[in-house]
Design a protein around this motif. Structure first.
Motif, PDB file in Angstrom:
ATOM      1  N   LEU A  10       0.829  -1.202   0.000  1.00 32.95           N
ATOM      2  CA  LEU A  10       0.000   0.000   0.000  1.00 32.95           C
ATOM      3  C   LEU A  10       0.865   1.255   0.000  1.00 32.95           C
ATOM      4  CD1 LEU A  10      -2.743   1.394   0.127  1.00 32.95           C
ATOM      5  CD2 LEU A  10      -2.677   1.114   2.612  1.00 32.95           C
ATOM      6  N   LEU A  11       1.905   1.248   0.787  1.00 28.82           N
ATOM      7  CA  LEU A  11       2.830   2.374   0.841  1.00 28.82           C
ATOM      8  C   LEU A  11       3.471   2.610  -0.524  1.00 28.82           C
ATOM      9  CD1 LEU A  11       4.117   4.377   2.875  1.00 28.82           C
ATOM     10  CD2 LEU A  11       5.897   2.685   3.235  1.00 28.82           C
ATOM     11  N   SER A  12       3.847   1.550  -1.204  1.00 27.38           N
ATOM     12  CA  SER A  12       4.445   1.671  -2.538  1.00 27.38           C
ATOM     13  C   SER A  12       3.462   2.266  -3.539  1.00 27.38           C
ATOM     14  CB  SER A  12       4.903   0.306  -3.043  1.00 27.38           C
ATOM     15  OG  SER A  12       5.874  -0.224  -2.180  1.00 27.38           O
ATOM     16  N   VAL A  13       2.217   1.845  -3.476  1.00 29.26           N
ATOM     17  CA  VAL A  13       1.190   2.379  -4.373  1.00 29.26           C
ATOM     18  C   VAL A  13       0.958   3.856  -4.075  1.00 29.26           C
ATOM     19  CG1 VAL A  13      -1.268   2.263  -4.981  1.00 29.26           C
ATOM     20  CG2 VAL A  13       0.073   0.166  -4.794  1.00 29.26           C
ATOM     21  N   LEU A  14       0.855   4.212  -2.816  1.00 31.67           N
ATOM     22  CA  LEU A  14       0.601   5.604  -2.441  1.00 31.67           C
ATOM     23  C   LEU A  14       1.735   6.525  -2.878  1.00 31.67           C
ATOM     24  CD1 LEU A  14      -0.931   5.221   1.117  1.00 31.67           C
ATOM     25  CD2 LEU A  14      -2.104   5.983  -0.957  1.00 31.67           C
ATOM     26  N   GLY A  30       2.845  11.007  -4.071  1.00 25.51           N
ATOM     27  CA  GLY A  30       3.510  10.391  -2.942  1.00 25.51           C
ATOM     28  C   GLY A  30       2.574  10.101  -1.793  1.00 25.51           C
ATOM     29  N   ILE A  31       3.167   9.630  -0.734  1.00 20.17           N
ATOM     30  CA  ILE A  31       2.367   9.171   0.396  1.00 20.17           C
ATOM     31  C   ILE A  31       1.700  10.316   1.142  1.00 20.17           C
ATOM     32  CG2 ILE A  31       3.676   7.056   0.684  1.00 20.17           C
ATOM     33  CD1 ILE A  31       5.175   8.403   2.949  1.00 20.17           C
ATOM     34  N   ALA A  38      -5.183   6.485   7.258  1.00 20.85           N
ATOM     35  CA  ALA A  38      -4.265   5.474   6.722  1.00 20.85           C
ATOM     36  C   ALA A  38      -2.909   5.572   7.419  1.00 20.85           C
ATOM     37  CB  ALA A  38      -4.107   5.652   5.213  1.00 20.85           C
ATOM     38  N   TYR A  39      -2.434   6.809   7.617  1.00 13.91           N
ATOM     39  CA  TYR A  39      -1.180   7.018   8.342  1.00 13.91           C
ATOM     40  C   TYR A  39      -1.279   6.401   9.736  1.00 13.91           C
ATOM     41  CZ  TYR A  39       2.365   9.464  11.099  1.00 13.91           C
ATOM     42  OH  TYR A  39       3.396   9.763  11.946  1.00 13.91           O
ATOM     43  N   ASN A  40      -2.377   6.678  10.433  1.00 16.68           N
ATOM     44  CA  ASN A  40      -2.558   6.162  11.791  1.00 16.68           C
ATOM     45  C   ASN A  40      -2.536   4.636  11.804  1.00 16.68           C
ATOM     46  OD1 ASN A  40      -2.845   8.802  12.730  1.00 16.68           O
ATOM     47  ND2 ASN A  40      -5.072   8.749  12.598  1.00 16.68           N
ATOM     48  N   ASN A  41      -3.247   4.016  10.865  1.00 17.10           N
ATOM     49  CA  ASN A  41      -3.307   2.556  10.805  1.00 17.10           C
ATOM     50  C   ASN A  41      -1.959   1.945  10.446  1.00 17.10           C
ATOM     51  OD1 ASN A  41      -6.015   2.381  11.513  1.00 17.10           O
ATOM     52  ND2 ASN A  41      -6.691   2.542   9.388  1.00 17.10           N
ATOM     53  N   ASP A  46       4.498  -0.509  13.755  1.00 15.89           N
ATOM     54  CA  ASP A  46       5.581  -0.198  12.818  1.00 15.89           C
ATOM     55  C   ASP A  46       6.922  -0.338  13.519  1.00 15.89           C
ATOM     56  OD1 ASP A  46       7.022   0.805  10.632  1.00 15.89           O
ATOM     57  OD2 ASP A  46       6.552   2.886  11.089  1.00 15.89           O
ATOM     58  N   PRO A  47       7.359  -1.583  13.737  1.00 13.59           N
ATOM     59  CA  PRO A  47       8.648  -1.757  14.412  1.00 13.59           C
ATOM     60  C   PRO A  47       9.762  -1.114  13.600  1.00 13.59           C
ATOM     61  CG  PRO A  47       7.800  -3.860  13.602  1.00 13.59           C
ATOM     62  CD  PRO A  47       6.765  -2.825  13.305  1.00 13.59           C
ATOM     63  N   GLY A  48      10.599  -0.370  14.288  1.00 13.51           N
ATOM     64  CA  GLY A  48      11.685   0.321  13.617  1.00 13.51           C
ATOM     65  C   GLY A  48      11.256   1.621  12.966  1.00 13.51           C
ATOM     66  N   HIS A  49       9.992   1.947  13.031  1.00 11.36           N
ATOM     67  CA  HIS A  49       9.437   3.200  12.489  1.00 11.36           C
ATOM     68  C   HIS A  49       9.745   3.406  11.010  1.00 11.36           C
ATOM     69  CE1 HIS A  49       8.286   4.248  16.539  1.00 11.36           C
ATOM     70  NE2 HIS A  49       9.530   4.054  16.934  1.00 11.36           N
ATOM     71  N   ILE A  50       9.815   2.332  10.256  1.00 13.47           N
ATOM     72  CA  ILE A  50      10.136   2.427   8.831  1.00 13.47           C
ATOM     73  C   ILE A  50       9.057   3.200   8.083  1.00 13.47           C
ATOM     74  CG2 ILE A  50      10.434   1.089   6.701  1.00 13.47           C
ATOM     75  CD1 ILE A  50      11.698  -1.106   8.559  1.00 13.47           C
ATOM     76  N   ILE A  51       7.815   2.877   8.313  1.00 16.61           N
ATOM     77  CA  ILE A  51       6.717   3.547   7.613  1.00 16.61           C
ATOM     78  C   ILE A  51       6.585   4.989   8.091  1.00 16.61           C
ATOM     79  CG2 ILE A  51       4.221   3.520   7.227  1.00 16.61           C
ATOM     80  CD1 ILE A  51       4.447   0.409   7.385  1.00 16.61           C
ATOM     81  N   LYS A  52       6.659   5.190   9.390  1.00 21.80           N
ATOM     82  CA  LYS A  52       6.577   6.550   9.937  1.00 21.80           C
ATOM     83  C   LYS A  52       7.693   7.424   9.371  1.00 21.80           C
ATOM     84  CE  LYS A  52       5.240   7.321  14.139  1.00 21.80           C
ATOM     85  NZ  LYS A  52       5.057   7.533  15.573  1.00 21.80           N
ATOM     86  N   ASN A  53       8.886   6.883   9.283  1.00 24.63           N
ATOM     87  CA  ASN A  53      10.015   7.644   8.744  1.00 24.63           C
ATOM     88  C   ASN A  53       9.846   7.930   7.253  1.00 24.63           C
ATOM     89  OD1 ASN A  53      11.265   7.794  11.221  1.00 24.63           O
ATOM     90  ND2 ASN A  53      12.556   6.012  10.860  1.00 24.63           N
ATOM     91  N   THR A  54       9.216   7.016   6.530  1.00 24.42           N
ATOM     92  CA  THR A  54       8.957   7.243   5.109  1.00 24.42           C
ATOM     93  C   THR A  54       8.003   8.414   4.930  1.00 24.42           C
ATOM     94  OG1 THR A  54       9.324   4.909   4.630  1.00 24.42           O
ATOM     95  CG2 THR A  54       8.137   6.192   2.969  1.00 24.42           C
ATOM     96  N   TYR A  55       6.949   8.457   5.722  1.00 22.54           N
ATOM     97  CA  TYR A  55       6.030   9.604   5.684  1.00 22.54           C
ATOM     98  C   TYR A  55       6.774  10.891   6.038  1.00 22.54           C
ATOM     99  CZ  TYR A  55       1.492   7.257   5.147  1.00 22.54           C
ATOM    100  OH  TYR A  55       0.408   6.580   4.663  1.00 22.54           O
ATOM    101  N   PHE A  56       7.566  10.832   7.072  1.00 24.32           N
ATOM    102  CA  PHE A  56       8.261  12.038   7.523  1.00 24.32           C
ATOM    103  C   PHE A  56       9.278  12.517   6.484  1.00 24.32           C
ATOM    104  CE2 PHE A  56      11.360  14.399  10.135  1.00 24.32           C
ATOM    105  CZ  PHE A  56      10.501  15.408  10.537  1.00 24.32           C
ATOM    106  N   ASP A  57       9.947  11.587   5.827  1.00 18.72           N
ATOM    107  CA  ASP A  57      10.865  11.973   4.754  1.00 18.72           C
ATOM    108  C   ASP A  57      10.117  12.692   3.641  1.00 18.72           C
ATOM    109  OD1 ASP A  57      13.006  10.873   6.108  1.00 18.72           O
ATOM    110  OD2 ASP A  57      13.066   9.028   4.908  1.00 18.72           O
ATOM    111  N   TRP A  58       8.921  12.210   3.308  1.00 21.10           N
ATOM    112  CA  TRP A  58       8.112  12.879   2.287  1.00 21.10           C
ATOM    113  C   TRP A  58       7.779  14.304   2.741  1.00 21.10           C
ATOM    114  CZ3 TRP A  58       3.603  15.468   1.657  1.00 21.10           C
ATOM    115  CH2 TRP A  58       3.172  15.668   0.343  1.00 21.10           C
ATOM    116  N   ILE A  59       7.385  14.439   4.007  1.00 17.89           N
ATOM    117  CA  ILE A  59       7.036  15.765   4.533  1.00 17.89           C
ATOM    118  C   ILE A  59       8.242  16.694   4.495  1.00 17.89           C
ATOM    119  CG2 ILE A  59       6.480  16.998   6.682  1.00 17.89           C
ATOM    120  CD1 ILE A  59       4.311  14.931   7.142  1.00 17.89           C
ATOM    121  N   GLN A  60       9.416  16.201   4.849  1.00 12.37           N
ATOM    122  CA  GLN A  60      10.606  17.042   4.805  1.00 12.37           C
ATOM    123  C   GLN A  60      10.884  17.536   3.385  1.00 12.37           C
ATOM    124  OE1 GLN A  60      12.899  18.176   7.447  1.00 12.37           O
ATOM    125  NE2 GLN A  60      10.832  17.909   8.223  1.00 12.37           N
TER     126      GLN A  60
END
Length: 129
Positions: A10-14, A30-31, A38-41, A46-60
């Motif tokens: 889903l992250l890849s599609v977004l 992008g995401i 969707a972000y919350n879910n 999210d062990p290691g915060h991989i998904i959270k960090n991907t969102y945050f990288d997009w925001i940066q």
């Protein structure tokens, strides 16, 4: 298929899904166009915060682009690396706002974050020669 694998797909599609946004018809990709729900879910487990960090990288990246626009049009930029609103605080802001406004998009929270940073006085007037 595991829940983690579904989240990654889903992250890849977004990351590739375009959206015409905000009356100016600038395409966003992008995401960041995903809903906060969707972000919350996706970041809930999210062990290691991989998904959270991907969102945050997009925001940066998005906020860096906002800086370029405001620098050209209004002659200022926001300090995205400010110690008073550091990356941990920025991630906390995103988490808090997405929990509060699950029907809004992540990019809407990025705009709010940018506005908050301006309110906090983190903008720098820059004169280009």
């Amino acid at each position: 298929m595991s829940d983690r694998m579904k989240k990654i797909i889903l992250l890849s599609v977004l990351m590739l899904f375009p959206l015409n946004a905000f009356a100016q018809n600038y395409p966003l990709m992008g995401i960041g166009i995903s809903k906060c729900s969707a972000y919350n879910n996706m970041t809930k487990d999210d062990p290691g915060h991989i998904i959270k960090n991907t969102y945050f990288d997009w925001i940066q990246g998005f906020l860096s682009g906002m800086n370029e626009v405001t620098l050209l049009s209004k002659k200022f930029a926001v300090d995205l690396n400010s110690p008073s609103f550091d990356f941990v605080t920025q991630q906390g802001f995103l988490d808090s706002m997405c929990r509060r406004y699950p029907d809004e998009t992540v990019v809407e929270q990025a705009f709010k974050m940018y506005s908050e940073m301006i309110k906090l006085g983190l903008k720098k007037i820059i004169e280009k020669p």
